[in-house]
Design an enzyme around this catalytic site. Structure first.
Site, PDB file in Angstrom:
ATOM      1  N   CYS A  68       6.637  -4.021   3.514  1.00 24.70           N
ATOM      2  CA  CYS A  68       5.405  -4.645   3.797  1.00 24.70           C
ATOM      3  C   CYS A  68       5.695  -6.165   3.068  1.00 24.70           C
ATOM      4  O   CYS A  68       6.694  -7.023   3.508  1.00 24.70           O
ATOM      5  CB  CYS A  68       4.181  -4.273   3.514  1.00 24.70           C
ATOM      6  SG  CYS A  68       2.814  -5.210   4.253  1.00 24.70           S
TER       7      CYS A  68
ATOM      8  N   HIS B 146       3.620   1.056   5.767  1.00 23.86           N
ATOM      9  CA  HIS B 146       3.090   1.798   4.702  1.00 23.86           C
ATOM     10  C   HIS B 146       3.323   3.098   4.812  1.00 23.86           C
ATOM     11  O   HIS B 146       3.049   3.402   6.177  1.00 23.86           O
ATOM     12  CB  HIS B 146       1.917   1.297   3.977  1.00 23.86           C
ATOM     13  CG  HIS B 146       1.555  -0.016   3.375  1.00 23.86           C
ATOM     14  ND1 HIS B 146       2.459  -0.449   1.907  1.00 23.86           N
ATOM     15  CD2 HIS B 146       1.312  -1.000   3.794  1.00 23.86           C
ATOM     16  CE1 HIS B 146       2.204  -1.547   1.679  1.00 23.86           C
ATOM     17  NE2 HIS B 146       1.423  -2.286   2.712  1.00 23.86           N
TER      18      HIS B 146
END
Length: 499
Positions: free
Chosen positions: A335, A443
């Site tokens: 991310c 994630h």
């Protein structure tokens, strides 16, 4: 008509006393009694968050990781009502406000004391609706209920405890020292009604001979009228991720050295706990020598990507990351870590940290990121495409992950050499492989046992076993009958004041 759920609330003398741990353990303990259980925390402050899928007419949202794990421990579906207010720190004096799972910019810019009046009604509504649906609501407080400078706006502890008519426990970390003074002082300074709702003190993280505690618990009860109902032993490897602190290294770990670069605004570090549970040699560090010696390097998510990119440059660590990738050693970027590896970070509206501008990335990947007002929130299944080199074992593997980000990244033309290749089948804009670098917007990759098996030949302890272990610990630590007695009707006169 079904009466509202009985509420059991875990308060703490300090932050880090063990509230989250104990609340999670209680969620599983009460669920094992055949009761319908849900967790609740009116307001959490953490950059560790999870995505809750859309449900009951509500869009997908985010809640604190602690409440997400508490829901799993309770055998309940995670719900944004379980953590109606989430504050995500972006700087020392600024936190993004997430209300009922959604970012609220107008509340983010509002002064701290003033916004409580806007947040408490939503938190109270969430509390009341959850109590209508379950048998037991396990509530976690925040910080300390004795912060008298914040007493007039403390809806997280005082107003919640009073509104839920909760049977309260007060936890102190005895390993820090001063636990009896913490318990006595907190009891003396907390709201008088909540003090009457206290059913017991809990000494957490005790190591040594418990007989040496006498006569302090009896003396404390004489002073306060509150008994010490549990002495919980120190748990070195209980299996839950740390809620906010940088996790410690696993002393018994073996294999390749995995180092997570713990930047100042690192987020969701809890997603790497399965590495520790699988016995992988993982550490979290900013030390140049430790980073230089890493076999695998991880760049985690970030709540302020531009600031972390600038920090890496200023600390001289950017060159270490670049050298690691150039040497062909495995580098996983998650991310915000993906964004940092790019060439350009554009934030014209100041969505991160409040200051508009552009920042140079580390240039490991030819990517440009632009931050957009709409946060991407999604949890679902994904599948890898055909990967190469050290990442080849993940080829065609299906896994679950979640998106929780503002920016979108695009490939930039870079003359010469092979461009990065999409890493995910059907989701070309969510991840790339470039040599030894795997960069994903997702994630939770390493929370998939099949991924750990493919990369390291190991699997972590199942979460259900972790939760059962917590429940076993509190079952042994609490005095017989205490946990069941917390569900008895209130032994105090409820106060009508919940405003």
């Amino acid at each position: 008509m079904k009466r509202p759920a009985r509420a059991v609330m875990v308060l703490g003398c300090t932050s880090g006393a063990g509230k989250s741990w104990l609340a999670t353990a209680l969620c599983r303990w009460y669920a094992r009694q055949g009761l319908k259980v849900a967790p609740f925390k009116a307001q959490n402050m953490s950059n560790h968050a999870r995505v809750v899928p859309a449900a009951a007419g509500r869009p997908a949202g985010e809640i604190g990781s602690a409440q997400y794990f508490q829901a799993l421990a309770a055998r309940a579906e995670p719900d944004v009502r379980m953590n109606p207010v989430l504050l995500k720190p972006e700087a020392d004096t600024r936190s993004q406000v997430v209300l009922m799972g959604q970012v609220r910019p107008e509340l983010t810019t509002m002064p701290w004391r003033e916004r409580s009046q806007h947040l408490w009604p939503a938190a109270l509504a969430a509390l009341q609706s959850l109590r209508e649906e379950v048998d037991v609501l396990v509530i976690e407080g925040a910080g300390s209920p004795a912060e008298i400078n914040l007493a007039t706006s403390d809806y997280v502890n005082t107003r919640t405890a009073r509104a839920a008519e909760a049977a309260c426990l007060l936890v102190a970390d005895i390993d820090r020292g001063g636990a009896f003074a913490h318990l006595y002082g907190t009891h003396a300074l907390m709201d008088a009604q909540v003090a009457r709702q206290l059913r017991g003190f809990v000494l957490n993280r005790f190591r040594g001979d418990a007989t040496l505690l006498a006569p302090a618990p009896a003396q404390l009860q004489q002073l306060t009228g509150v008994p010490t109902v549990a002495v919980v032993p120190m748990q070195h490897d209980h299996g839950l991720p740390e809620e906010d602190a940088v996790p410690a290294a696993h002393a018994a770990a073996t294999g390749p050295r995995v180092v997570v670069l713990a930047t100042p605004h690192a987020s969701n570090l809890d997603e790497f706990e399965p590495l520790r549970q699988a016995g992988v040699a993982v550490s979290f560090s900013r030390d140049a020598e430790t980073l230089r010696a890493a076999d695998w390097l991880v760049l985690p998510g970030s709540k302020h990507t531009r600031a972390d990119a600038q920090w890496l440059q200023a600390q001289g660590l950017a060159a270490l990351v670049q050298a690691h990738a150039a040497a062909g050693r495995p580098l996983l970027a998650v991310c915000g870590g993906l964004q940092v590896l790019g060439e350009q970070l554009h934030d014209p509206q100041g969505l991160e940290g409040g200051q508009p501008g552009s920042t140079a990335g580390l240039g490991v990947l030819p990517l440009a990121t632009r931050f957009q007002p709409a946060k991407q929130l999604q949890r679902r299944g994904y599948r890898f495409g055909l990967l190469q080199g050290v990442w080849a074992p993940l080829s065609q593997l299906c896994f679950e992950g979640y998106e929780i980000h503002l920016g979108d990244s695009q490939l930039l033309p870079r003359p010469g050499g092979m461009p990065p290749q999409p890493a995910l089948a059907g989701s070309p804009g969510l991840g790339w492989q470039h040599g030894s670098v795997l960069a994903l917007y997702l994630h939770g990759l390493l929370e998939n046992p099949a991924v750990l098996q493919a990369l390291f030949g190991r699997r972590p302890r199942p979460l259900d076993a972790v939760f059962d272990g917590l429940a076993d610990t509190v079952d042994a630590a609490f005095q017989p009958g205490v946990l069941r007695s917390l569900l008895d009707p209130p032994n105090f006169t409820p106060s009508p004041d919940t405003a």
